[in-house]
Enzyme design. Structure first.
Site, PDB file in Angstrom:
ATOM      1  N   TYR A  86     -10.151  -0.733   6.238  1.00 37.77           N
ATOM      2  CA  TYR A  86      -9.383   0.298   5.530  1.00 37.77           C
ATOM      3  C   TYR A  86      -9.720   1.692   6.057  1.00 37.77           C
ATOM      4  O   TYR A  86      -8.826   2.459   6.420  1.00 37.77           O
ATOM      5  CB  TYR A  86      -9.670   0.220   4.029  1.00 37.77           C
ATOM      6  CG  TYR A  86      -8.870   1.207   3.212  1.00 37.77           C
ATOM      7  CD1 TYR A  86      -7.494   1.065   3.056  1.00 37.77           C
ATOM      8  CD2 TYR A  86      -9.494   2.275   2.578  1.00 37.77           C
ATOM      9  CE1 TYR A  86      -6.764   1.963   2.293  1.00 37.77           C
ATOM     10  CE2 TYR A  86      -8.775   3.170   1.814  1.00 37.77           C
ATOM     11  CZ  TYR A  86      -7.415   3.019   1.673  1.00 37.77           C
ATOM     12  OH  TYR A  86      -6.698   3.919   0.920  1.00 37.77           O
TER      13      TYR A  86
ATOM     14  N   ASP B 160       9.182  -3.681   3.224  1.00 32.39           N
ATOM     15  CA  ASP B 160       7.847  -3.656   3.802  1.00 32.39           C
ATOM     16  C   ASP B 160       7.714  -2.462   4.745  1.00 32.39           C
ATOM     17  O   ASP B 160       8.567  -2.249   5.626  1.00 32.39           O
ATOM     18  CB  ASP B 160       7.611  -4.964   4.562  1.00 32.39           C
ATOM     19  CG  ASP B 160       6.165  -5.191   4.954  1.00 32.39           C
ATOM     20  OD1 ASP B 160       5.444  -4.212   5.214  1.00 32.39           O
ATOM     21  OD2 ASP B 160       5.761  -6.373   5.018  1.00 32.39           O
TER      22      ASP B 160
ATOM     23  N   GLY C 166     -22.260  -2.751   3.907  1.00 34.11           N
ATOM     24  CA  GLY C 166     -21.438  -1.631   4.355  1.00 34.11           C
ATOM     25  C   GLY C 166     -21.186  -0.596   3.289  1.00 34.11           C
ATOM     26  O   GLY C 166     -20.413   0.338   3.502  1.00 34.11           O
TER      27      GLY C 166
ATOM     28  N   VAL D 155     -14.045   0.919 -11.950  1.00 37.32           N
ATOM     29  CA  VAL D 155     -13.932   1.148 -13.386  1.00 37.32           C
ATOM     30  C   VAL D 155     -13.339  -0.065 -14.109  1.00 37.32           C
ATOM     31  O   VAL D 155     -13.944  -0.574 -15.065  1.00 37.32           O
ATOM     32  CB  VAL D 155     -13.131   2.438 -13.692  1.00 37.32           C
ATOM     33  CG1 VAL D 155     -12.849   2.555 -15.189  1.00 37.32           C
ATOM     34  CG2 VAL D 155     -13.910   3.662 -13.212  1.00 37.32           C
TER      35      VAL D 155
ATOM     36  N   ALA E 297       1.799   4.385   1.222  1.00 35.78           N
ATOM     37  CA  ALA E 297       1.753   2.930   1.303  1.00 35.78           C
ATOM     38  C   ALA E 297       0.498   2.471   2.060  1.00 35.78           C
ATOM     39  O   ALA E 297       0.232   2.923   3.174  1.00 35.78           O
ATOM     40  CB  ALA E 297       3.007   2.396   2.003  1.00 35.78           C
TER      41      ALA E 297
ATOM     42  N   PHE F 181      -0.345   2.763  -7.907  1.00 39.42           N
ATOM     43  CA  PHE F 181      -1.001   3.544  -8.963  1.00 39.42           C
ATOM     44  C   PHE F 181      -0.825   5.050  -8.762  1.00 39.42           C
ATOM     45  O   PHE F 181      -0.256   5.745  -9.608  1.00 39.42           O
ATOM     46  CB  PHE F 181      -2.483   3.157  -9.002  1.00 39.42           C
ATOM     47  CG  PHE F 181      -3.344   4.062  -9.834  1.00 39.42           C
ATOM     48  CD1 PHE F 181      -3.043   4.318 -11.161  1.00 39.42           C
ATOM     49  CD2 PHE F 181      -4.486   4.638  -9.281  1.00 39.42           C
ATOM     50  CE1 PHE F 181      -3.860   5.148 -11.929  1.00 39.42           C
ATOM     51  CE2 PHE F 181      -5.299   5.463 -10.035  1.00 39.42           C
ATOM     52  CZ  PHE F 181      -4.990   5.718 -11.359  1.00 39.42           C
ATOM     53  N   ILE F 182      -1.279   5.553  -7.628  1.00 37.80           N
ATOM     54  CA  ILE F 182      -1.154   6.988  -7.370  1.00 37.80           C
ATOM     55  C   ILE F 182       0.297   7.344  -7.077  1.00 37.80           C
ATOM     56  O   ILE F 182       0.810   8.369  -7.541  1.00 37.80           O
ATOM     57  CB  ILE F 182      -2.067   7.413  -6.210  1.00 37.80           C
ATOM     58  CG1 ILE F 182      -3.530   7.141  -6.556  1.00 37.80           C
ATOM     59  CG2 ILE F 182      -1.869   8.893  -5.886  1.00 37.80           C
ATOM     60  CD1 ILE F 182      -4.501   7.440  -5.418  1.00 37.80           C
TER      61      ILE F 182
END
Length: 330
Positions: free
Chosen positions: A149, A55, A282, A190, A76, A12-13
């Site tokens: 993450y 990858d 969390g 969203v 990535a 997306f970005i």
């Protein structure tokens, strides 16, 4: 003209950044395995991009992709809150192994400029709001997979900064805050609220409030930045960011989750009755960036939520109505 490698360039970005770099007259190579991105995001510009399918965890592929470029923009990653809970080992593997491969490849290929996409998740629950870049980076609970993450981004920042002290001309880091826009994937707040609104309206009378369940009591806040503003901020970091500088990319317009739900439903001409539910384990109560450091380089967000949200809601609503595939992997 600069020759850039954008890892995650069909995301997306990443895809929005690729379009901007091409428009600014640069040469762009993309490395992506399309596991979450897709080539549709590069529609109309694919012939202008050198695309390498592979990858980020494969060292040979990364070395091939980096070779001959002037700068690497490393985006990535496996984003999306659902993925943090469901496949944390993949999130960490892509984040950490990918960062090491990029650093090794840059050094082997003599690439002196590296710009890393980190995340506001790296500091989890901030001690100050609006939050500056120098707050502590924290993993509050190693047993909670959500922090896979944020932990991967924390490690990536440590690697980038400490490897970047030697062997690089410039290493800069940006932390995006809740970037939204068309085709961002479905596992973000969203588009999830759009999908929930459409489902709720289908079960509701044609008039009156629409029952809208959420996680938590709705007082949690976030600050959303439109993709156009986010790309402006990233390009500002690329062009003007200092060596070993860290910059928030966002819009300090803070909105509660409950208000966001009401705004999404209002885009359909209806009123939401927000129904509280159990909070996500969390989760963070409040998050909003201090963007003063990037503003001093000339950045200004231009798209308030009131202007940016309706078009994004409409984009997703059209795809739900048209039975478009809901690509949960994006």
């Amino acid at each position: 003209m600069t020759h850039y490698l954008v890892t995650g360039g069909s995301g997306f970005i990443g895809a929005a950044l690729v379009r901007r770099l091409l428009n600014d007259g640069h040469r762009v190579r993309v490395l992506d395995d399309n596991s979450r991105g897709h080539m549709g995001r590069l529609a109309g510009i694919a012939d202008s991009v050198e695309f390498i399918g592979g990858d980020i965890r494969d060292a040979d592929t990364v070395r091939t992709a980096v070779r001959g470029t002037d700068a690497v923009l490393h985006l990535a990653a496996v984003n999306g809150t659902r993925h943090f809970y469901e496949k944390p080992e993949v999130v960490l593997d892509v984040g950490v192994r990918g960062m090491l491969n990029v650093l090794d490849a840059c050094r082997a290929g003599g690439v002196g400029t590296l710009v890393l996409a980190s995340s506001s998740e790296a500091y989890q629950t901030p001690p100050v709001v609006p939050t500056p870049e120098d707050v502590p980076l924290v993993v509050p609970d190693v047993l909670n997979p959500r922090y896979s993450y944020g932990g991967s981004k924390l490690i990536s920042e440590l690697l980038a900064v400490n490897w970047g002290r030697t062997g690089f001309d410039r290493v800069a880091i940006f932390r995006p805050h809740n970037v939204y826009g068309p085709d961002m994937g479905w596992e973000h707040v969203v588009p999830e609220f759009v999908r929930r609104a459409v489902a709720a309206m289908a079960l509701s009378p044609p008039r009156g409030p629409v029952a809208f369940p959420i996680q938590g009591d709705g007082t949690q806040t976030r600050a959303f930045v439109h993709i156009d503003d986010a790309v402006d901020g990233i390009v500002t970091v690329i062009d003007k960011g200092e060596h070993l500088g860290v910059y928030h990319v966002g819009n300090p317009e803070e909105v509660s989750v409950g208000d966001l739900a009401r705004r999404v439903v209002a885009c359909f001409g209806r009123e939401a009755e927000v129904i509280a539910g159990p909070p996500a384990p969390g989760g963070t109560g409040r998050r909003c960036p201090d963007i003063g450091r990037l503003e001093r380089l000339g950045y200004r967000p231009r798209v308030p939520l009131a202007e940016g949200l309706p078009g994004v809601v409409d984009w997703y609503a059209q795809r739900i109505a048209g039975d478009a595939p809901l690509r949960a992997a994006e």
